[in-house]
Write a protein that holds these residues in place. Structure first.
Motif, PDB file in Angstrom:
ATOM      1  N   ARG A   1       8.170  25.155  33.036  1.00 55.03           N
ATOM      2  CA  ARG A   1       8.149  23.910  32.223  1.00 55.03           C
ATOM      3  C   ARG A   1       8.464  22.768  33.300  1.00 55.03           C
ATOM      4  O   ARG A   1       7.675  21.814  33.228  1.00 55.03           O
TER       5      ARG A   1
ATOM      6  N   ALA B   1       5.045  23.477  36.165  1.00 55.00           N
ATOM      7  CA  ALA B   1       3.573  23.438  35.775  1.00 55.00           C
ATOM      8  C   ALA B   1       3.297  22.232  35.144  1.00 55.00           C
ATOM      9  O   ALA B   1       3.737  22.084  34.130  1.00 55.00           O
ATOM     10  N   THR B   2       2.926  21.208  35.888  1.00 53.14           N
ATOM     11  CA  THR B   2       2.705  19.878  35.690  1.00 53.14           C
ATOM     12  C   THR B   2       1.374  19.304  35.217  1.00 53.14           C
ATOM     13  O   THR B   2       1.260  18.383  34.778  1.00 53.14           O
ATOM     14  N   ARG B   3       0.361  20.387  35.736  1.00 48.74           N
ATOM     15  CA  ARG B   3      -0.946  19.699  35.253  1.00 48.74           C
ATOM     16  C   ARG B   3      -1.097  20.105  33.770  1.00 48.74           C
ATOM     17  O   ARG B   3      -0.752  21.381  33.419  1.00 48.74           O
ATOM     18  N   GLU B   4      -1.900  19.320  33.168  1.00 48.08           N
ATOM     19  CA  GLU B   4      -2.150  19.669  31.684  1.00 48.08           C
ATOM     20  C   GLU B   4      -2.829  20.928  31.397  1.00 48.08           C
ATOM     21  O   GLU B   4      -2.318  21.535  30.430  1.00 48.08           O
TER      22      GLU B   4
ATOM     23  N   ASP C   1      -2.660  23.480  33.146  1.00 44.30           N
ATOM     24  CA  ASP C   1      -1.630  24.655  33.396  1.00 44.30           C
ATOM     25  C   ASP C   1      -0.859  24.718  32.206  1.00 44.30           C
ATOM     26  O   ASP C   1      -0.408  25.755  31.544  1.00 44.30           O
ATOM     27  N   GLN C   2      -0.216  23.629  31.674  1.00 42.11           N
ATOM     28  CA  GLN C   2       0.595  23.616  30.630  1.00 42.11           C
ATOM     29  C   GLN C   2      -0.091  24.260  29.247  1.00 42.11           C
ATOM     30  O   GLN C   2       0.509  25.023  28.506  1.00 42.11           O
ATOM     31  N   LYS C   3      -1.396  24.003  29.114  1.00 41.32           N
ATOM     32  CA  LYS C   3      -2.023  24.364  27.783  1.00 41.32           C
ATOM     33  C   LYS C   3      -2.283  26.003  28.008  1.00 41.32           C
ATOM     34  O   LYS C   3      -1.755  26.621  27.007  1.00 41.32           O
TER      35      LYS C   3
ATOM     36  N   LEU D   1      -0.012  28.031  29.187  1.00 42.45           N
ATOM     37  CA  LEU D   1       1.079  28.529  29.199  1.00 42.45           C
ATOM     38  C   LEU D   1       1.928  28.514  27.826  1.00 42.45           C
ATOM     39  O   LEU D   1       3.071  29.019  27.792  1.00 42.45           O
ATOM     40  N   VAL D   2       1.180  27.641  26.753  1.00 42.20           N
ATOM     41  CA  VAL D   2       1.899  27.509  25.515  1.00 42.20           C
ATOM     42  C   VAL D   2       2.481  28.869  24.863  1.00 42.20           C
ATOM     43  O   VAL D   2       3.395  28.848  24.384  1.00 42.20           O
TER      44      VAL D   2
ATOM     45  N   LEU E   1       5.337  30.437  26.806  1.00 43.34           N
ATOM     46  CA  LEU E   1       6.470  29.965  26.534  1.00 43.34           C
ATOM     47  C   LEU E   1       7.178  29.948  25.250  1.00 43.34           C
ATOM     48  O   LEU E   1       8.548  30.089  25.257  1.00 43.34           O
TER      49      LEU E   1
END
Length: 86
Positions: free
Chosen positions: A57, A60-63, A65-67, A69-70, A73
């Motif tokens: 969290r 992973a600052t790029r959107e 990458d965040q998507k 990892l949902v 996580l």
């Protein structure tokens, strides 16, 4: 016929490029292996799960990458929450 200095330079540069490509592939393989091992351990150990979720969290600052990892996580949070319930 002897190779010119320019030909020798070009051949050396091509060899360097091949070596750099091979090095990058090796680094990528290493990251995949380490990532798979750490992920497997985290999904079985609440302490590692908490650390991994927090680290992902934070870093992973790029959107995009965040998507990606949902789902992971959510799994890590479940592992950590199960430990909190016991």
């Amino acid at each position: 016929m002897a190779r010119t200095v320019d030909q020798q330079i070009a051949e050396t540069q091509a060899k360097l490029a091949r070596l750099k490509t091979r090095q990058k592939a090796s680094e990528t393989r290493r990251k995949i292996i380490v990532g798979a091992i750490v992920t497997t351990e985290a999904l079985n150990d609440p302490k590692i799960a908490r650390w991994m979720a927090s680290t992902l969290r934070k870093n992973a600052t790029r959107e995009v990458d965040q998507k990606e990892l949902v789902g992971l996580l959510a799994e890590l949070d479940q592992v950590a929450a199960k430990a909190d319930q016991t």
